[in-house]
Design a protein around this motif. Structure first.
Motif, PDB file in Angstrom:
ATOM      1  N   MET A   1       0.844  -1.165   0.000  1.00 28.15           N
ATOM      2  CA  MET A   1       0.000   0.000   0.000  1.00 28.15           C
ATOM      3  C   MET A   1       0.884   1.220   0.000  1.00 28.15           C
ATOM      4  O   MET A   1       1.796   1.331   0.807  1.00 28.15           O
ATOM      5  N   LYS A   2       0.643   2.099  -0.906  1.00 26.33           N
ATOM      6  CA  LYS A   2       1.365   3.364  -0.968  1.00 26.33           C
ATOM      7  C   LYS A   2       0.465   4.430  -0.370  1.00 26.33           C
ATOM      8  O   LYS A   2      -0.693   4.561  -0.765  1.00 26.33           O
ATOM      9  N   ALA A   3       0.946   5.176   0.576  1.00 31.35           N
ATOM     10  CA  ALA A   3       0.142   6.207   1.220  1.00 31.35           C
ATOM     11  C   ALA A   3       0.950   7.486   1.322  1.00 31.35           C
ATOM     12  O   ALA A   3       2.164   7.479   1.204  1.00 31.35           O
ATOM     13  N   CYS A   9      -1.143   6.426   6.722  1.00 32.20           N
ATOM     14  CA  CYS A   9      -0.780   5.037   7.024  1.00 32.20           C
ATOM     15  C   CYS A   9      -1.516   4.543   8.258  1.00 32.20           C
ATOM     16  O   CYS A   9      -2.022   3.416   8.284  1.00 32.20           O
ATOM     17  N   HIS A  10      -1.606   5.394   9.291  1.00 33.86           N
ATOM     18  CA  HIS A  10      -2.305   5.004  10.516  1.00 33.86           C
ATOM     19  C   HIS A  10      -3.800   4.816  10.258  1.00 33.86           C
ATOM     20  O   HIS A  10      -4.408   3.891  10.795  1.00 33.86           O
ATOM     21  N   VAL A  11      -4.378   5.680   9.433  1.00 32.28           N
ATOM     22  CA  VAL A  11      -5.806   5.565   9.131  1.00 32.28           C
ATOM     23  C   VAL A  11      -6.081   4.275   8.369  1.00 32.28           C
ATOM     24  O   VAL A  11      -7.013   3.528   8.700  1.00 32.28           O
ATOM     25  N   VAL A  12      -5.278   3.968   7.365  1.00 27.29           N
ATOM     26  CA  VAL A  12      -5.470   2.745   6.595  1.00 27.29           C
ATOM     27  C   VAL A  12      -5.272   1.522   7.488  1.00 27.29           C
ATOM     28  O   VAL A  12      -6.046   0.557   7.417  1.00 27.29           O
ATOM     29  N   PHE A  28       3.076  -0.969   4.246  1.00 28.45           N
ATOM     30  CA  PHE A  28       2.745   0.431   4.035  1.00 28.45           C
ATOM     31  C   PHE A  28       4.016   1.219   3.776  1.00 28.45           C
ATOM     32  O   PHE A  28       5.037   0.974   4.409  1.00 28.45           O
ATOM     33  N   HIS A  29       3.934   2.171   2.863  1.00 33.83           N
ATOM     34  CA  HIS A  29       5.049   3.056   2.575  1.00 33.83           C
ATOM     35  C   HIS A  29       4.567   4.490   2.727  1.00 33.83           C
ATOM     36  O   HIS A  29       3.647   4.904   2.030  1.00 33.83           O
ATOM     37  N   ILE A  38       2.836   7.817  -6.372  1.00 34.08           N
ATOM     38  CA  ILE A  38       2.665   7.266  -7.726  1.00 34.08           C
ATOM     39  C   ILE A  38       3.969   6.641  -8.197  1.00 34.08           C
ATOM     40  O   ILE A  38       3.977   5.538  -8.751  1.00 34.08           O
ATOM     41  N   ASP A  39       5.071   7.323  -7.981  1.00 31.31           N
ATOM     42  CA  ASP A  39       6.376   6.785  -8.396  1.00 31.31           C
ATOM     43  C   ASP A  39       6.665   5.439  -7.721  1.00 31.31           C
ATOM     44  O   ASP A  39       7.139   4.504  -8.363  1.00 31.31           O
ATOM     45  N   LYS A  40       6.374   5.341  -6.424  1.00 33.23           N
ATOM     46  CA  LYS A  40       6.629   4.080  -5.718  1.00 33.23           C
ATOM     47  C   LYS A  40       5.706   2.968  -6.205  1.00 33.23           C
ATOM     48  O   LYS A  40       6.112   1.816  -6.310  1.00 33.23           O
TER      49      LYS A  40
END
Length: 90
Positions: A1-3, A9-12, A28-29, A38-40
């Protein structure tokens, strides 16, 4: 998951717990902004990293949300995926 940020990250992660999803199912990143997220995402897909699925959290409250979505849809590596013309509200 890219955030985007640490808060995202905490919400997801909290949503995953609330819906009974195990936290070790996700990586998570924290990326800091839409462009880096988007790049990641593109990097992960293009390198065929061992993710069973990928997701991305982008800022939806900025005026350039539609442009950012189109930028994501236009990435060559994502052409194999069926992304809707506009993000689904739910």
């Amino acid at each position: 998951m890219k955030a985007l940020g640490v808060d995202d990250c905490h919400v997801v992660a909290a949503l995953c717990v609330a819906h009974g999803l195990l936290q070790d199912m996700f990586v998570f990143h924290e990326c800091g902004n839409d462009v880096r997220a988007i790049d990641k995402l593109v990097f992960a897909i293009s390198r065929k990293l061992s993710y069973a699925a990928v997701g991305i959290v982008l800022d939806a409250d900025k005026p350039d949300t539609a442009a950012r979505w189109q930028q994501l849809r236009c990435k060559q590596v994502l052409q194999a995926y069926s992304l809707p013309a506009t993000p689904e509200p739910d």
